[in-house]
Scaffold this active site. Structure first.
Site, PDB file in Angstrom:
ATOM      1  N   ASP A  59       0.156  -7.750   1.511  1.00 28.54           N
ATOM      2  CA  ASP A  59       0.499  -6.325   1.562  1.00 28.54           C
ATOM      3  C   ASP A  59       2.005  -6.116   1.606  1.00 28.54           C
ATOM      4  OD1 ASP A  59       0.078  -3.601   1.526  1.00 28.54           O
ATOM      5  OD2 ASP A  59      -0.199  -3.442   3.686  1.00 28.54           O
TER       6      ASP A  59
ATOM      7  N   GLY B 148     -10.419 -24.389  -3.710  1.00 30.65           N
ATOM      8  CA  GLY B 148     -11.767 -24.086  -4.177  1.00 30.65           C
ATOM      9  C   GLY B 148     -12.866 -24.458  -3.198  1.00 30.65           C
ATOM     10  N   VAL B 149     -12.775 -23.962  -1.960  1.00 33.53           N
ATOM     11  CA  VAL B 149     -13.830 -24.215  -0.976  1.00 33.53           C
ATOM     12  C   VAL B 149     -14.219 -22.907  -0.304  1.00 33.53           C
ATOM     13  CG1 VAL B 149     -13.117 -26.584  -0.498  1.00 33.53           C
ATOM     14  CG2 VAL B 149     -12.168 -24.711   0.873  1.00 33.53           C
TER      15      VAL B 149
ATOM     16  N   GLY C 239       3.516   6.758   7.949  1.00 33.75           N
ATOM     17  CA  GLY C 239       4.879   6.950   7.474  1.00 33.75           C
ATOM     18  C   GLY C 239       5.798   5.833   7.916  1.00 33.75           C
ATOM     19  N   ASN C 240       5.402   5.122   9.003  1.00 30.11           N
ATOM     20  CA  ASN C 240       6.162   3.967   9.478  1.00 30.11           C
ATOM     21  C   ASN C 240       5.909   2.726   8.631  1.00 30.11           C
ATOM     22  OD1 ASN C 240       6.140   5.283  12.613  1.00 30.11           O
ATOM     23  ND2 ASN C 240       7.920   4.082  12.009  1.00 30.11           N
ATOM     24  N   SER C 241       4.841   2.727   7.849  1.00 27.55           N
ATOM     25  CA  SER C 241       4.495   1.540   7.063  1.00 27.55           C
ATOM     26  C   SER C 241       5.664   1.119   6.175  1.00 27.55           C
ATOM     27  CB  SER C 241       3.273   1.827   6.185  1.00 27.55           C
ATOM     28  OG  SER C 241       2.118   1.980   6.968  1.00 27.55           O
TER      29      SER C 241
ATOM     30  N   HIS D 202       0.814  -1.224   0.000  1.00 26.61           N
ATOM     31  CA  HIS D 202       0.000   0.000   0.000  1.00 26.61           C
ATOM     32  C   HIS D 202       0.844   1.269   0.000  1.00 26.61           C
ATOM     33  CE1 HIS D 202       0.468  -0.204   4.510  1.00 26.61           C
ATOM     34  NE2 HIS D 202       0.526   1.111   4.353  1.00 26.61           N
TER      35      HIS D 202
END
Length: 379
Positions: free
Chosen positions: A150, A280-281, A222-224, A120
């Site tokens: 992410d 696929g469940v 900003g820490n991300s 992000h």
């Protein structure tokens, strides 16, 4: 006679003072060959060793900070197709076409210039600039992204890059001291401290695959993408999100474990993408209501409420109402664990699933396929 004695005593005093100064400041000048120097009681400021005070994490901060970078992104503003229409400009005024800017952090994980950060932080960016702790700057290119976790991998072309040491996030325990390093609010690189508050946090609605380290070390916008490190400066996680009602730190921050980040990094660098297993469940946590609806006994496991037609699970005979208890020998206690266990499977290689069907326990071999890429709403 008194005069000679006075001169003698003054000379001895001067010589002793000079010897004391030499022993204190330059012991090597008066040492005999092979003699071991002793620690002087007083040292000149330039020669004084900066010993780490008890309880200080300065060494860990210094080791890790060099490899933590600031990331500035810019994204061109979308121009309204009616911006040149006089009537449009009359009613709505001139549209602001200034580029959108973003701020985040990242961690250098290889001498070749690979940087781990959050997806992000750089998503949709047209330009990405990386600023090192030694003030060097460079344009970065995106090697690959993984929206499900992410995470993103960038690369910069600079020489003599500092590299962080990868730690062991699997050995973490609640109460262990940690440091969060990043560039909050763009004020510059900042180090905050705290402890591990919890492990294995999931079902937060942040990512598809969640297994967060929770910490009370201050994490702010900003820490991300910055580093969560241990008391030795080794990387334990990538700071990702906070729980906040005000937009600022409230003592609840989340980081992606370095074990997960390392897997994503290796997959992106080697294959250009992250490939995960899929069967696929449609799973749900086993509640008393669902157990009664499908006629199964309560207990541990994840109940399957839907099966995709012709999917890997359907081809292996999985039915709605089956309860998956183990995947490749690993227990499954909730939906998040099932997703993680299945995602870790290699597509095309059969894996053994232990299921409970009403009052029977069965072993079923399922060959997972490749997890489809998530669909995104068109903006």
């Amino acid at each position: 006679m008194k005069r000679y004695w006075l001169l003698f005593s003054q000379a001895v005093t001067v010589l002793l003072a000079a010897y004391f100064i030499l022993v204190t400041l330059k012991p090597a000048w008066v040492m005999q060959p092979g003699e071991t120097p002793t620690v002087a009681l007083f040292q000149a400021p330039a020669e004084r060793q900066a010993a780490q005070p008890p309880g200080s994490f300065r060494v860990a901060a210094q080791r890790a900070s060099a490899a933590v970078v600031s990331i500035n992104t810019s994204k061109s503003a979308r121009r309204n197709p009616h911006a040149n229409d006089p009537w449009f400009r009359f009613f709505f005024g001139d549209q602001d076409n200034e580029p959108q800017v973003g701020l985040g952090s990242g961690v250098i994980v290889s001498p070749g210039g690979y940087i781990l950060t959050n997806n992000h932080v750089i998503e949709g960016a047209d330009e990405i600039e990386v600023i090192l702790n030694d003030s060097r700057r460079g344009r970065a290119r995106v090697i690959g992204t993984d929206p499900d976790s992410d995470l993103a991998v960038l690369k910069i072309e600079l020489d003599k890059l500092p590299v962080i040491v990868l730690g062991n996030s699997d050995a973490l325990q609640v109460g262990d001291p940690v440091l969060a390093i990043g560039n909050p609010f763009g004020v510059g690189q900042t180090v905050t401290g705290g402890i591990v508050s919890a492990l294995g946090r999931n079902q937060l609605g942040i990512n598809t695959f969640e297994n967060f380290i929770q910490t009370d070390a201050a994490i702010n916008p900003g820490n991300s993408g910055g580093a969560l490190v241990d008391a030795n400066g080794n990387l334990l996680g990538i700071n990702t999100a906070i729980y906040s009602r005000s937009g600022g730190n409230m003592g609840i921050g989340f980081a992606i474990p370095v074990s997960t980040a390392q897997q994503v990094l290796e997959s992106i660098v080697k294959e250009g993408q992250v490939t995960r297993g899929w069967i696929g469940v449609e799973p749900s946590d086993l509640s008393p209501e669902l157990a009664e609806t499908f006629g199964v006994k309560g207990g541990e496991g994840v109940i399957i409420t839907g099966v995709l037609q012709n999917g890997p699970a359907a081809q292996a005979g999985i039915r709605p109402g089956d309860v998956i208890m183990r995947v490749s020998g690993e227990p499954v206690l909730n939906v998040s664990e099932l997703l993680s266990r299945v995602a870790a499977l290699k597509p095309g290689n059969a894996a053994v699933f232990v299921i409970r069907r009403q009052d029977r326990t069965l072993e079923v071999s399922i060959t997972p396929g490749v997890r489809p890429k998530p669909r995104r709403n068109q903006q």
